[in-house]
Design a protein around this motif. Structure first.
Motif, mmCIF file in Angstrom:
data_model
loop_
_atom_site.group_PDB
_atom_site.id
_atom_site.type_symbol
_atom_site.label_atom_id
_atom_site.label_comp_id
_atom_site.label_asym_id
_atom_site.label_seq_id
_atom_site.Cartn_x
_atom_site.Cartn_y
_atom_site.Cartn_z
ATOM 1 N N GLU A 1 0.828 -1.212 0.000
ATOM 2 C CA GLU A 1 0.000 0.000 0.000
ATOM 3 C C GLU A 1 0.859 1.259 0.000
ATOM 4 O O GLU A 1 0.432 2.306 -0.465
ATOM 5 C CB GLU A 1 -0.919 0.003 1.227
ATOM 6 C CG GLU A 1 -2.116 -0.918 1.051
ATOM 7 C CD GLU A 1 -2.959 -1.053 2.312
ATOM 8 O OE1 GLU A 1 -2.471 -0.682 3.402
ATOM 9 O OE2 GLU A 1 -4.099 -1.527 2.198
ATOM 10 N N ALA A 2 2.077 1.143 0.528
ATOM 11 C CA ALA A 2 2.958 2.310 0.596
ATOM 12 C C ALA A 2 3.476 2.710 -0.784
ATOM 13 O O ALA A 2 3.978 3.819 -0.977
ATOM 14 C CB ALA A 2 4.128 2.016 1.530
ATOM 15 N N LYS A 3 3.322 1.827 -1.754
ATOM 16 C CA LYS A 3 3.804 2.152 -3.095
ATOM 17 C C LYS A 3 2.809 3.060 -3.808
ATOM 18 O O LYS A 3 1.639 3.148 -3.418
ATOM 19 C CB LYS A 3 3.974 0.862 -3.901
ATOM 20 C CG LYS A 3 5.074 -0.012 -3.370
ATOM 21 C CD LYS A 3 5.233 -1.245 -4.223
ATOM 22 C CE LYS A 3 6.376 -2.055 -3.642
ATOM 23 N NZ LYS A 3 6.624 -3.278 -4.275
ATOM 24 N N SER A 4 3.270 3.693 -4.894
ATOM 25 C CA SER A 4 2.357 4.551 -5.654
ATOM 26 C C SER A 4 1.396 3.662 -6.428
ATOM 27 O O SER A 4 1.655 2.479 -6.668
ATOM 28 C CB SER A 4 3.157 5.420 -6.619
ATOM 29 O OG SER A 4 3.665 4.623 -7.665
ATOM 30 N N SER A 5 0.275 4.244 -6.844
ATOM 31 C CA SER A 5 -0.716 3.429 -7.543
ATOM 32 C C SER A 5 -0.152 2.897 -8.859
ATOM 33 O O SER A 5 -0.476 1.796 -9.282
ATOM 34 C CB SER A 5 -2.014 4.204 -7.763
ATOM 35 O OG SER A 5 -1.764 5.322 -8.564
ATOM 36 N N GLU A 6 0.740 3.696 -9.512
ATOM 37 C CA GLU A 6 1.356 3.210 -10.756
ATOM 38 C C GLU A 6 2.218 1.975 -10.486
ATOM 39 O O GLU A 6 2.164 1.002 -11.214
ATOM 40 C CB GLU A 6 2.248 4.277 -11.414
ATOM 41 C CG GLU A 6 1.515 5.425 -12.068
ATOM 42 C CD GLU A 6 1.048 6.440 -11.049
ATOM 43 O OE1 GLU A 6 1.703 6.568 -9.975
ATOM 44 O OE2 GLU A 6 0.018 7.107 -11.296
ATOM 45 N N GLU A 7 3.005 2.074 -9.404
ATOM 46 C CA GLU A 7 3.866 0.927 -9.069
ATOM 47 C C GLU A 7 3.035 -0.316 -8.769
ATOM 48 O O GLU A 7 3.366 -1.420 -9.191
ATOM 49 C CB GLU A 7 4.714 1.247 -7.829
ATOM 50 C CG GLU A 7 5.922 2.113 -8.111
ATOM 51 C CD GLU A 7 6.635 2.465 -6.807
ATOM 52 O OE1 GLU A 7 7.795 2.068 -6.647
ATOM 53 O OE2 GLU A 7 6.016 3.128 -5.943
ATOM 54 N N ARG A 8 1.947 -0.099 -8.048
ATOM 55 C CA ARG A 8 1.110 -1.251 -7.682
ATOM 56 C C ARG A 8 0.489 -1.866 -8.929
ATOM 57 O O ARG A 8 0.475 -3.076 -9.109
ATOM 58 C CB ARG A 8 0.001 -0.825 -6.707
ATOM 59 C CG ARG A 8 0.508 -0.420 -5.354
ATOM 60 C CD ARG A 8 -0.595 -0.475 -4.313
ATOM 61 N NE ARG A 8 -1.704 0.420 -4.609
ATOM 62 C CZ ARG A 8 -1.879 1.619 -4.057
ATOM 63 N NH1 ARG A 8 -1.019 2.058 -3.176
ATOM 64 N NH2 ARG A 8 -2.921 2.363 -4.382
#
Lengths: 320, 348
Positions: A191-198
């Motif tokens: 969840e700590a990652k950006s939405s693009e990364e996820r």
């Protein structure tokens, strides 16, 4: 002979049970195999060790002929997660509690094949030895000894209920809830990652799915007579193993498991291409915990989370 | 027999690329799969077998047969160059030859010309299969049950052995010989090289478990179709398609129309006899209604029905299904169980 073997032998010989589902030695060093025990001789082959990764409860619902028709009462050897699956079945009216005889075994976690693969850099393990807290892996040109802990499944490392809480017989002393740290760490990190990364991660991971449905078929909570991916009138989802349809399959399966996943790790260990299937299931589990304070398979008298309603439930997802 | 220094592999790949699209084992996530490569650096040599077999180069997981829109029907463009496969194993090479019998060469059928699959033939017909000897076979390998072994050249165009400093190469077919003759860096092998090859082969052979004699298997299967043995064998199968999807010889497919409005496509996809839906009829009836029927079908097809039609087994002993099965259904043990089984005489 172990106590487990003795007890099963006894239950079969005195006709308490005519079938016990347990684990036996597999054909490879790090693999066990589900066993259908019908005789005293079979009972002598039963094992329980960190290779027993299958969730045996799944056999109660996978073949509907088995329960009630072929056998009156089935015994199952259960780890904490297997027992939770049986509890889930009872709460979902799939199995009556009196139809199954649960034989609890003390579980200290099961081995995850991907961790072994990483450790041996893909080289084949020809022999394993588990002594105390250590595991030794031998291959043609290597021998590695590591703490067993290092190769246990992530599901086991985050498991609060390693031993069955619902059982008819327990081999040894069952532990109640144990303390674990960072149960949802995998979700928090994600969840700590950006939405693009996820999104990139999910896309990359699921693009490798070959749609063999091993994850669905080993999953104790996936027991629909006909899965939505198999329906063709209407056809909900393209059959092509392309990334969009793969994602739809996995995400819908995740949602169908809301309040029903016991995090046994069976899907992860079944996947032939080693997809990270746990992260999304764990996310849904976390949501259920936070919103409804619900954990699947803990209380046999509780209604399933998705089949009940309380006025004080958080409704911010509707009300904004 | 020829050889070239291992450092010339990049040049050899480039040389092949003039005529072919080169496919080789490539890392994909944690797994290894055959993919088209542009440079030799992409080749993953760390694993003996790829997770998914090379069949998908000729028989893709999903393949568009045609697309349609208001202007009519279009067939997808053909591959511009034939495929050359580097890093095949003997089991996979033999598997591709078996699949070619099915898709292009159904010689046993009276209407043989009816069964020629243009999609397979287009991709397969000029391909170059380069088999690399297995120096370090896995414990799950059982190619020696099928009169094969780590150094089996059968079906290859070129056979390669990776030596200490050299690649040893042998042209098997005229096509393979021609390709080798055209590569400048090759030299003739000498007596010392033959020694090295012999040593490598004897080491590889020593790693193989003793084979099981399959002489009676086909006939035995013919007698046990309704034997209760299948209940025992099939009980633990959970009916996923992992075994069939990693198998280099399984070739069942489904055809699906995916369209919206006036546009769409017809796709051919892998299917597997392990799935419940595989034999489900429109009426709702399913002649193979449970896992036991489906497991029997898989075994019977590979070791009985296929032998009737093609005089060979539909299995080359690659061992992939053994490795991936989530419940450790080990096909080697199933075969042994069948061979050891005593048929009870029925009272009539």
């Amino acid at each position: 002979m172990t106590e487990l073997q003795n007890k099963i032998k006894e239950l079969i010989s005195n006709k308490t049970l005519d079938l016990v589902i347990g684990w036996g030695n597999g054909s490879m060093p790090l693999v066990s195999t589900p066993m259908f025990i019908k005789s005293e001789a079979d009972a002598e082959k039963v094992i329980f060790d960190p290779t027993c990764r299958n969730n045996l409860a799944t056999y109660l619902t996978k073949d509907k002929r088995r329960l009630g028709k072929d056998y009156e009462k089935i015994g199952i050897v259960v780890k904490g997660c297997d027992a939770r699956s049986v509890v889930l079945y009872v709460t979902e009216n799939q199995v009556r509690r009196d139809q199954v005889f649960l034989i609890g075994v003390p579980c200290h976690g099961v081995i995850e094949k991907k961790k072994i693969f990483d450790l041996t850099e893909g080289r084949e393990v020809l022999e394993k030895k588990i002594i105390g807290e250590k595991i030794t892996l031998k291959g043609r040109e290597f021998e590695i000894t590591v703490p067993l802990h290092d190769v246990l499944s992530d599901s086991c490392l985050g498991c609060r209920y390693p031993d069955a809480r619902e059982f008819d017989l327990f081999i040894g002393e069952p532990r109640d809830e144990v303390e674990v740290k960072g149960e949802f760490k995998v979700v928090d990190d994600f969840e700590a990652k950006s939405s693009e990364e996820r999104w990139d991660y999910i896309k990359d991971e699921y693009s490798r799915c070959i749609r063999c449905y091993a994850c669905r078929n080993v999953c104790p909570s996936c027991y629909c007579n006909e899965c939505f991916v198999d329906q063709n009138d209407p056809q909900w989802i393209g059959k092509t193993p392309e990334v969009t349809d793969n994602i739809i399959f996995h995400l819908i399966r995740n949602l169908h498991l809301a309040g029903r996943c016991v995090d046994c790790g069976a899907c992860v260990s079944a996947c032939p291409v080693n997809l990270n299937l746990r992260i999304m299931n764990k996310k849904v589990e976390k949501e259920m915990k936070e919103r409804f304070d619900y954990t699947a398979g803990l209380d046999i008298n509780e209604k399933p989370a998705m089949a009940t309603y309380c006025e004080n439930e958080k409704q911010d997802f509707i009300m904004g | 027999m020829y050889k070239f220094k291992r450092i010339y592999l990049p040049e050899f790949i480039e040389y092949l690329q003039k005529t072919y699209f080169v496919f080789a084992p490539v890392k994909s996530g944690t797994e290894t799969e055959f993919k088209q490569i542009t440079s030799f650096t992409e080749i993953d040599q760390s694993r003996l077998n790829t997770t998914i077999s090379p069949k998908e180069i000729f028989f893709p997981r999903s393949e568009v047969l045609f697309t349609y829109d208001e202007d009519g029907i279009k067939t997808p463009p053909k591959r511009e160059k034939p495929a050359a496969l580097w890093g095949m194993r003997a089991c996979d090479t033999r598997s591709m030859r078996i699949l070619n019998d099915v898709f292009a060469n159904a010689h046993q059928m009276p209407e043989k010309d009816m069964f020629k699959d243009p999609y397979w033939i287009d991709k397969y017909k000029d391909c170059l299969l380069i088999t690399e000897a297995c120096l370090n076979p896995l414990s799950t390998c059982f190619c020696n049950w099928f009169s094969s072994g780590p150094f089996d050249e059968t079906g290859s165009d070129i056979f390669v052995v990776k030596g200490e400093v050299d690649y040893y190469l042998k042209g098997i077919t005229p096509k393979g010989k021609e390709v080798l003759a055209g590569f400048e860096k090759t030299e003739k092998t000498i007596a010392k090289d033959e020694e090295e090859l012999k040593v490598l082969q004897s080491i590889a052979d020593s790693y193989m478990n003793p084979p099981t004699d399959l002489g009676d298997l086909k006939d035995k299967l013919g007698k046990i179709w309704d034997d209760p043995l299948w209940d025992e064998i099939g009980a633990k199968c959970i009916n996923c398609g992992a075994c069939a999807y990693v198998c280099p010889t399984c070739h069942c497919f489904d055809v699906s129309d995916e369209g919206k409005g006036n546009k769409g496509k017809r796709v051919r996809l892998w299917d597997a006899c392990m799935f419940q839906l595989f034999t489900k009829e429109a009426s709702g009836h399913n002649p193979r209604s449970n896992s036991i029927h489906r497991v029997r079908q898989r075994i019977m097809h590979k070791y009985n029905y296929f032998v009737d039609n093609y005089q060979k087994f539909l299995c080359t002993g690659c061992g992939r299904c053994v490795t991936v099965c989530p419940v450790n259904m080990d096909i080697r043990e199933i075969i042994k169980q069948i061979l050891d089984h005593k048929i009870e005489k029925k009272d009539k």
